[in-house]
Design an enzyme around this catalytic site. Sequence first.
Site, PDB file in Angstrom:
ATOM      1  N   CYS A  24     -14.212  26.635 -21.650  1.00 15.36           N
ATOM      2  CA  CYS A  24     -13.623  25.932 -22.495  1.00 15.36           C
ATOM      3  C   CYS A  24     -14.779  25.208 -23.299  1.00 15.36           C
ATOM      4  O   CYS A  24     -14.943  24.922 -24.498  1.00 15.36           O
ATOM      5  CB  CYS A  24     -12.732  24.957 -21.800  1.00 15.36           C
ATOM      6  SG  CYS A  24     -13.633  23.964 -20.446  1.00 15.36           S
ATOM      7  N   ASP A  82      -7.519  22.971 -28.644  1.00 12.07           N
ATOM      8  CA  ASP A  82      -7.616  23.061 -27.186  1.00 12.07           C
ATOM      9  C   ASP A  82      -7.774  24.798 -27.094  1.00 12.07           C
ATOM     10  O   ASP A  82      -6.973  25.223 -27.379  1.00 12.07           O
ATOM     11  CB  ASP A  82      -6.208  22.348 -26.792  1.00 12.07           C
ATOM     12  CG  ASP A  82      -6.347  22.512 -25.301  1.00 12.07           C
ATOM     13  OD1 ASP A  82      -7.037  23.281 -24.693  1.00 12.07           O
ATOM     14  OD2 ASP A  82      -5.504  21.902 -24.594  1.00 12.07           O
ATOM     15  N   HIS A 123     -11.942  19.590 -18.418  1.00 15.64           N
ATOM     16  CA  HIS A 123     -11.334  20.701 -19.604  1.00 15.64           C
ATOM     17  C   HIS A 123     -12.094  19.982 -20.947  1.00 15.64           C
ATOM     18  O   HIS A 123     -11.941  18.694 -21.231  1.00 15.64           O
ATOM     19  CB  HIS A 123      -9.917  20.833 -19.953  1.00 15.64           C
ATOM     20  CG  HIS A 123      -9.513  21.781 -20.973  1.00 15.64           C
ATOM     21  ND1 HIS A 123     -10.002  23.153 -20.936  1.00 15.64           N
ATOM     22  CD2 HIS A 123      -8.708  21.627 -21.775  1.00 15.64           C
ATOM     23  CE1 HIS A 123      -9.512  23.934 -21.764  1.00 15.64           C
ATOM     24  NE2 HIS A 123      -8.783  23.037 -22.496  1.00 15.64           N
TER      25      HIS A 123
END
Length: 441
Positions: free
Chosen positions: A400, A350, A333
């Site tokens: 992401c 995030d 990620h």
Amino acid sequence: MCSAAAPHHRKRRRGGSHDSDYSSARRPISIIIGLSNFPAVRSFGIRVALSNAPYHCRKRRLDDACRPASTPTARRRIRRRRGSSTSSITSIISLHLPFIRPLSLRYFLATGASAPRRRRKSAAADMGNYISRLFGKSSSDGGDADIAALEASVPLEKRAPYYNEVFARMNSRHDGRLESIATDRKLERLWKAVPADRSKEDLSELFTPLTNEEESEVNSILYGHSHSKKIIVMHVPSNIEITKEKFWCLRTRGWLNDEVINLYLELLKERAEREPQRFLKCHFFNTFFYKKLACGKIGYDYQSVRRWTTLNKLGYGLVECEKIFVPIHRDIHWCLTIINMKDRTFQYLDPLGGMDHAVLRILARYIMDELKDKSNLQIDTSSWLEMSDSFPLQQNGWDCGMFMLKFIDFHSRGLGLYFSQEHMQYFRKRTAKEILRLRAD
């Protein structure tokens, strides 16, 4: 003539004596198989009878089977077989004839099943009746009372799905990996609201559609069938080369790799140097910086990255920058940390909405060591704030990296994060076009 027939007659008598011994030796096995109450034992016995038949006996019978039925010997043998009992069925089964074996097995099992049965133990009868009841069959050895007693002793209760129990157990324990990557429930949350003052800023340049030629060029590289190891882009200043296989990460549902991310960061750096009036003074660390800083032999290791930011290498010091971008790779990620040198703040972005304070503590320590080493400045970052502004979140498990690049792109322009999940497909193609041209717009 008589002398020639005598050896043949003696040979036949020898074979007949052997047949009598063979049948007498096999008769107990046939009794055990036929009278057994257990199908598993019966099946095993049949296999023994089929596998242990002597070769010469089979050969003689096969030869006899090939003889014409008009001979007296064949007619006598056929009459004997028609009047034989269960013991002769074993001899038929022992024949390795594919067209006879299925019929003989069926007949043998039927006669064995009709044999008188001994009384089973009560425990075995109860379990057998219960299983028969489950399959809709009945048994003559047990009654409804036994079945009712067994059902009463083993009640069947409806339980909650097992995955709910596992999920509850996982939530009861602290798992840093789950916090950093997030779970499916985090993916279901709606992305946070973004500011509504878009009219104050010109965003038309950020969403300019690709021309037909650009679209065709990008699609031919992303979805073409040419050699995947071919180098399609070479960035000489950073010595980064992109093969077609590496470039394919910009396809839909692709996970962005280090080469594509680092090359795009170099293009953003060149864009800021090319037009300093339009863009902020920023520094863009590559994807290997944080791992080198935080994962040394003793954990935090400033000396391993000390030479990354020398004045001769950069041409400027980090103290002169307004923002410093640090990509963070958490297993599978991508996240981003922004060090705002002007406002003296830290921000952790995030795309799944998580937070990692340990990353911010490491970077706060790095800034103190960096300014002390390069600029001879003593600062205390403990008073710096951790910003938690609203920003868009991803709604899938593969965008992401693209979110992180767009966080950097918009922040380096001094703009708010005015995009969402629905723009990611466009941003993938736009990023591919800019990499092919080696120029960020």
